[in-house]
Design a protein around this motif. Structure first.
Motif, PDB file in Angstrom:
ATOM      1  N   PHE A  26       0.847  -1.186   0.000  1.00 37.11           N
ATOM      2  CA  PHE A  26       0.000   0.000   0.000  1.00 37.11           C
ATOM      3  C   PHE A  26       0.885   1.240   0.000  1.00 37.11           C
ATOM      4  CE2 PHE A  26      -2.763  -3.175   1.962  1.00 37.11           C
ATOM      5  CZ  PHE A  26      -3.955  -2.947   1.308  1.00 37.11           C
ATOM      6  N   GLY A  27       0.572   2.198  -0.860  1.00 36.11           N
ATOM      7  CA  GLY A  27       1.333   3.434  -0.926  1.00 36.11           C
ATOM      8  C   GLY A  27       0.803   4.315  -2.034  1.00 36.11           C
ATOM      9  N   THR A  28       1.615   5.301  -2.430  1.00 35.39           N
ATOM     10  CA  THR A  28       1.273   6.185  -3.538  1.00 35.39           C
ATOM     11  C   THR A  28       2.538   6.511  -4.324  1.00 35.39           C
ATOM     12  OG1 THR A  28       1.645   8.267  -2.368  1.00 35.39           O
ATOM     13  CG2 THR A  28      -0.554   7.302  -2.181  1.00 35.39           C
ATOM     14  N   SER A  29       2.347   6.942  -5.545  1.00 31.37           N
ATOM     15  CA  SER A  29       3.492   7.256  -6.401  1.00 31.37           C
ATOM     16  C   SER A  29       4.218   8.515  -5.945  1.00 31.37           C
ATOM     17  CB  SER A  29       3.036   7.416  -7.849  1.00 31.37           C
ATOM     18  OG  SER A  29       2.072   8.437  -7.942  1.00 31.37           O
ATOM     19  N   TRP A  30       3.569   9.404  -5.214  1.00 31.58           N
ATOM     20  CA  TRP A  30       4.197  10.645  -4.778  1.00 31.58           C
ATOM     21  C   TRP A  30       4.817  10.562  -3.382  1.00 31.58           C
ATOM     22  CZ3 TRP A  30       1.768  12.117  -0.400  1.00 31.58           C
ATOM     23  CH2 TRP A  30       0.430  11.759  -0.229  1.00 31.58           C
ATOM     24  N   CYS A  31       4.715   9.432  -2.722  1.00 34.45           N
ATOM     25  CA  CYS A  31       5.234   9.250  -1.357  1.00 34.45           C
ATOM     26  C   CYS A  31       6.745   9.009  -1.389  1.00 34.45           C
ATOM     27  CB  CYS A  31       4.514   8.066  -0.714  1.00 34.45           C
ATOM     28  SG  CYS A  31       5.262   7.464   0.803  1.00 34.45           S
ATOM     29  N   GLY A  32       7.499   9.834  -0.694  1.00 36.12           N
ATOM     30  CA  GLY A  32       8.947   9.681  -0.643  1.00 36.12           C
ATOM     31  C   GLY A  32       9.392   8.385   0.000  1.00 36.12           C
ATOM     32  N   HIS A  33       8.707   7.963   1.054  1.00 39.08           N
ATOM     33  CA  HIS A  33       9.042   6.698   1.714  1.00 39.08           C
ATOM     34  C   HIS A  33       8.793   5.517   0.781  1.00 39.08           C
ATOM     35  CE1 HIS A  33       9.698   8.491   5.651  1.00 39.08           C
ATOM     36  NE2 HIS A  33       8.589   9.194   5.467  1.00 39.08           N
ATOM     37  N   CYS A  34       7.717   5.613  -0.003  1.00 40.26           N
ATOM     38  CA  CYS A  34       7.404   4.555  -0.969  1.00 40.26           C
ATOM     39  C   CYS A  34       8.480   4.473  -2.047  1.00 40.26           C
ATOM     40  CB  CYS A  34       6.046   4.809  -1.610  1.00 40.26           C
ATOM     41  SG  CYS A  34       4.665   4.854  -0.447  1.00 40.26           S
ATOM     42  N   ALA A  35       8.895   5.621  -2.545  1.00 40.71           N
ATOM     43  CA  ALA A  35       9.940   5.657  -3.571  1.00 40.71           C
ATOM     44  C   ALA A  35      11.251   5.095  -3.035  1.00 40.71           C
ATOM     45  CB  ALA A  35      10.132   7.086  -4.071  1.00 40.71           C
ATOM     46  N   ALA A  36      11.574   5.412  -1.792  1.00 44.16           N
ATOM     47  CA  ALA A  36      12.823   4.922  -1.195  1.00 44.16           C
ATOM     48  C   ALA A  36      12.819   3.410  -1.029  1.00 44.16           C
ATOM     49  CB  ALA A  36      13.048   5.597   0.157  1.00 44.16           C
ATOM     50  N   ALA A  37      11.649   2.814  -0.839  1.00 43.03           N
ATOM     51  CA  ALA A  37      11.556   1.365  -0.642  1.00 43.03           C
ATOM     52  C   ALA A  37      11.629   0.584  -1.960  1.00 43.03           C
ATOM     53  CB  ALA A  37      10.256   1.012   0.081  1.00 43.03           C
ATOM     54  N   PRO A  39      13.780   0.347  -4.615  1.00 41.90           N
ATOM     55  CA  PRO A  39      14.988  -0.422  -4.966  1.00 41.90           C
ATOM     56  C   PRO A  39      15.171  -1.660  -4.087  1.00 41.90           C
ATOM     57  CG  PRO A  39      15.507   1.911  -4.806  1.00 41.90           C
ATOM     58  CD  PRO A  39      14.106   1.730  -4.301  1.00 41.90           C
ATOM     59  N   LEU A  40      14.826  -1.553  -2.803  1.00 38.29           N
ATOM     60  CA  LEU A  40      14.917  -2.711  -1.901  1.00 38.29           C
ATOM     61  C   LEU A  40      13.937  -3.797  -2.342  1.00 38.29           C
ATOM     62  CD1 LEU A  40      14.990  -0.856   1.540  1.00 38.29           C
ATOM     63  CD2 LEU A  40      16.933  -1.888   0.357  1.00 38.29           C
ATOM     64  N   LEU A  41      12.717  -3.397  -2.641  1.00 40.85           N
ATOM     65  CA  LEU A  41      11.710  -4.369  -3.077  1.00 40.85           C
ATOM     66  C   LEU A  41      12.097  -5.021  -4.394  1.00 40.85           C
ATOM     67  CD1 LEU A  41       8.406  -2.547  -2.124  1.00 40.85           C
ATOM     68  CD2 LEU A  41       9.201  -4.752  -1.261  1.00 40.85           C
ATOM     69  N   ALA A  42      12.620  -4.245  -5.320  1.00 38.75           N
ATOM     70  CA  ALA A  42      13.023  -4.801  -6.616  1.00 38.75           C
ATOM     71  C   ALA A  42      14.115  -5.845  -6.432  1.00 38.75           C
ATOM     72  CB  ALA A  42      13.499  -3.684  -7.541  1.00 38.75           C
ATOM     73  N   LYS A  43      15.057  -5.552  -5.563  1.00 39.42           N
ATOM     74  CA  LYS A  43      16.158  -6.489  -5.329  1.00 39.42           C
ATOM     75  C   LYS A  43      15.652  -7.797  -4.719  1.00 39.42           C
ATOM     76  CE  LYS A  43      20.683  -6.866  -3.273  1.00 39.42           C
ATOM     77  NZ  LYS A  43      21.782  -6.222  -2.599  1.00 39.42           N
ATOM     78  N   ILE A  44      14.820  -7.699  -3.713  1.00 41.46           N
ATOM     79  CA  ILE A  44      14.358  -8.899  -3.007  1.00 41.46           C
ATOM     80  C   ILE A  44      13.334  -9.672  -3.834  1.00 41.46           C
ATOM     81  CG2 ILE A  44      12.467  -7.893  -1.659  1.00 41.46           C
ATOM     82  CD1 ILE A  44      14.991 -10.186  -0.106  1.00 41.46           C
ATOM     83  N   THR A  92      13.353  -0.360   5.579  1.00 38.57           N
ATOM     84  CA  THR A  92      14.565   0.378   5.210  1.00 38.57           C
ATOM     85  C   THR A  92      15.771  -0.531   4.992  1.00 38.57           C
ATOM     86  OG1 THR A  92      15.089   0.739   7.531  1.00 38.57           O
ATOM     87  CG2 THR A  92      13.846   2.490   6.408  1.00 38.57           C
ATOM     88  N   SER A  93      15.600  -1.838   5.192  1.00 37.43           N
ATOM     89  CA  SER A  93      16.753  -2.728   5.019  1.00 37.43           C
ATOM     90  C   SER A  93      16.351  -4.014   4.308  1.00 37.43           C
ATOM     91  CB  SER A  93      17.383  -3.065   6.370  1.00 37.43           C
ATOM     92  OG  SER A  93      16.570  -3.967   7.086  1.00 37.43           O
ATOM     93  N   ILE A  94      17.319  -4.546   3.588  1.00 32.64           N
ATOM     94  CA  ILE A  94      17.115  -5.831   2.913  1.00 32.64           C
ATOM     95  C   ILE A  94      16.869  -6.933   3.933  1.00 32.64           C
ATOM     96  CG2 ILE A  94      18.404  -7.626   1.664  1.00 32.64           C
ATOM     97  CD1 ILE A  94      17.236  -5.667  -0.224  1.00 32.64           C
ATOM     98  N   SER A  95      17.551  -6.883   5.071  1.00 33.12           N
ATOM     99  CA  SER A  95      17.432  -7.974   6.049  1.00 33.12           C
ATOM    100  C   SER A  95      16.011  -8.119   6.580  1.00 33.12           C
ATOM    101  CB  SER A  95      18.425  -7.795   7.197  1.00 33.12           C
ATOM    102  OG  SER A  95      18.177  -6.596   7.896  1.00 33.12           O
ATOM    103  N   GLU A  96      15.325  -7.029   6.855  1.00 36.76           N
ATOM    104  CA  GLU A  96      13.953  -7.156   7.353  1.00 36.76           C
ATOM    105  C   GLU A  96      13.019  -7.670   6.259  1.00 36.76           C
ATOM    106  OE1 GLU A  96      12.205  -3.420   8.759  1.00 36.76           O
ATOM    107  OE2 GLU A  96      13.243  -2.331   7.179  1.00 36.76           O
ATOM    108  N   LEU A  97      13.263  -7.273   5.023  1.00 34.08           N
ATOM    109  CA  LEU A  97      12.467  -7.804   3.907  1.00 34.08           C
ATOM    110  C   LEU A  97      12.761  -9.281   3.691  1.00 34.08           C
ATOM    111  CD1 LEU A  97      12.759  -4.835   1.419  1.00 34.08           C
ATOM    112  CD2 LEU A  97      10.636  -5.730   2.383  1.00 34.08           C
TER     113      LEU A  97
END
Length: 108
Positions: A26-37, A39-44, A92-97
Protein backbone atom coordinates in the motif's frame (compact mmCIF):
# COMPACT_ATOMS: atom_id res chain seq x y z
CA UNK A 1 7.49 -7.03 -9.53
CA UNK A 2 4.60 -4.70 -10.18
CA UNK A 3 5.90 -1.18 -10.79
CA UNK A 4 2.75 0.98 -10.82
CA UNK A 5 0.22 1.46 -8.04
CA UNK A 6 -3.23 0.25 -9.09
CA UNK A 7 -5.79 3.02 -8.68
CA UNK A 8 -8.65 0.51 -8.56
CA UNK A 9 -8.50 -1.65 -5.48
CA UNK A 10 -9.79 -5.21 -5.30
CA UNK A 11 -12.28 -6.14 -2.61
CA UNK A 12 -11.05 -7.58 0.66
CA UNK A 13 -12.87 -10.80 -0.23
CA UNK A 14 -10.95 -11.06 -3.51
CA UNK A 15 -7.63 -10.49 -1.73
CA UNK A 16 -8.47 -13.06 0.96
CA UNK A 17 -9.31 -15.60 -1.77
CA UNK A 18 -5.84 -15.39 -3.37
CA UNK A 19 -3.91 -18.64 -3.12
CA UNK A 20 -0.20 -18.94 -2.43
CA UNK A 21 2.23 -16.28 -1.24
CA UNK A 22 1.14 -12.68 -1.83
CA UNK A 23 2.73 -9.33 -1.06
CA UNK A 24 0.22 -6.48 -0.83
CA UNK A 25 1.96 -3.12 -0.98
CA UNK A 26 0.00 0.00 0.00
CA UNK A 27 1.33 3.43 -0.93
CA UNK A 28 1.27 6.19 -3.54
CA UNK A 29 3.49 7.26 -6.40
CA UNK A 30 4.20 10.65 -4.78
CA UNK A 31 5.23 9.25 -1.36
CA UNK A 32 8.95 9.68 -0.64
CA UNK A 33 9.04 6.70 1.71
CA UNK A 34 7.40 4.55 -0.97
CA UNK A 35 9.94 5.66 -3.57
CA UNK A 36 12.82 4.92 -1.20
CA UNK A 37 11.56 1.37 -0.64
CA UNK A 38 11.30 0.51 -4.36
CA UNK A 39 14.99 -0.42 -4.97
CA UNK A 40 14.92 -2.71 -1.90
CA UNK A 41 11.71 -4.37 -3.08
CA UNK A 42 13.02 -4.80 -6.62
CA UNK A 43 16.16 -6.49 -5.33
CA UNK A 44 14.36 -8.90 -3.01
CA UNK A 45 11.43 -9.66 -5.34
CA UNK A 46 13.87 -10.88 -7.99
CA UNK A 47 14.73 -13.75 -5.60
CA UNK A 48 11.07 -14.68 -5.00
CA UNK A 49 9.32 -14.95 -8.38
CA UNK A 50 6.65 -17.20 -6.85
CA UNK A 51 5.28 -14.31 -4.76
CA UNK A 52 2.34 -12.48 -6.32
CA UNK A 53 2.69 -8.69 -5.88
CA UNK A 54 -0.32 -6.40 -5.53
CA UNK A 55 0.63 -2.73 -5.50
CA UNK A 56 -2.38 -0.72 -4.36
CA UNK A 57 -2.70 3.05 -4.32
CA UNK A 58 -3.97 4.03 -0.89
CA UNK A 59 -5.69 7.16 0.38
CA UNK A 60 -8.02 8.27 3.13
CA UNK A 61 -11.29 6.41 2.89
CA UNK A 62 -9.99 3.58 0.72
CA UNK A 63 -11.64 0.45 2.07
CA UNK A 64 -8.93 -2.13 1.39
CA UNK A 65 -6.21 -0.16 3.15
CA UNK A 66 -8.47 0.51 6.11
CA UNK A 67 -9.37 -3.18 6.35
CA UNK A 68 -5.63 -3.87 6.82
CA UNK A 69 -5.31 -0.93 9.25
CA UNK A 70 -2.84 0.91 7.01
CA UNK A 71 -1.77 4.20 8.58
CA UNK A 72 1.67 4.87 7.03
CA UNK A 73 3.10 4.25 3.57
CA UNK A 74 4.45 2.02 2.38
CA UNK A 75 2.81 -0.75 4.34
CA UNK A 76 3.62 -4.26 3.15
CA UNK A 77 1.25 -7.10 4.01
CA UNK A 78 2.60 -10.64 3.57
CA UNK A 79 -0.16 -13.22 3.23
CA UNK A 80 -0.50 -16.81 2.16
CA UNK A 81 -3.81 -18.39 1.19
CA UNK A 82 -5.73 -15.40 2.54
CA UNK A 83 -4.06 -15.30 5.94
CA UNK A 84 -1.83 -12.40 6.98
CA UNK A 85 1.53 -13.70 8.19
CA UNK A 86 3.36 -10.43 8.79
CA UNK A 87 3.56 -6.76 7.91
CA UNK A 88 6.29 -4.20 7.45
CA UNK A 89 5.82 -0.46 7.64
CA UNK A 90 8.36 1.75 5.87
CA UNK A 91 11.01 -0.94 5.40
CA UNK A 92 14.57 0.38 5.21
CA UNK A 93 16.75 -2.73 5.02
CA UNK A 94 17.11 -5.83 2.91
CA UNK A 95 17.43 -7.97 6.05
CA UNK A 96 13.95 -7.16 7.35
CA UNK A 97 12.47 -7.80 3.91
CA UNK A 98 14.42 -11.06 3.56
CA UNK A 99 13.07 -12.29 6.89
CA UNK A 100 9.47 -11.49 5.89
CA UNK A 101 9.86 -13.14 2.46
CA UNK A 102 11.41 -16.26 3.98
CA UNK A 103 8.52 -16.55 6.43
CA UNK A 104 6.06 -16.00 3.57
CA UNK A 105 7.55 -18.64 1.31
CA UNK A 106 8.36 -21.14 4.04
CA UNK A 107 12.10 -20.97 3.42
CA UNK A 108 13.05 -20.14 7.02
Amino acid sequence: MTTEYASTEPTREAVDALQGPVLIEFGTSWCGHCAAAQPLLAKIMADYPQVQHLKIEDAAGRRLGRSFQVKLWPTLIFSRDGKTLSRLVRPTSISELEEAFEQLTGEC
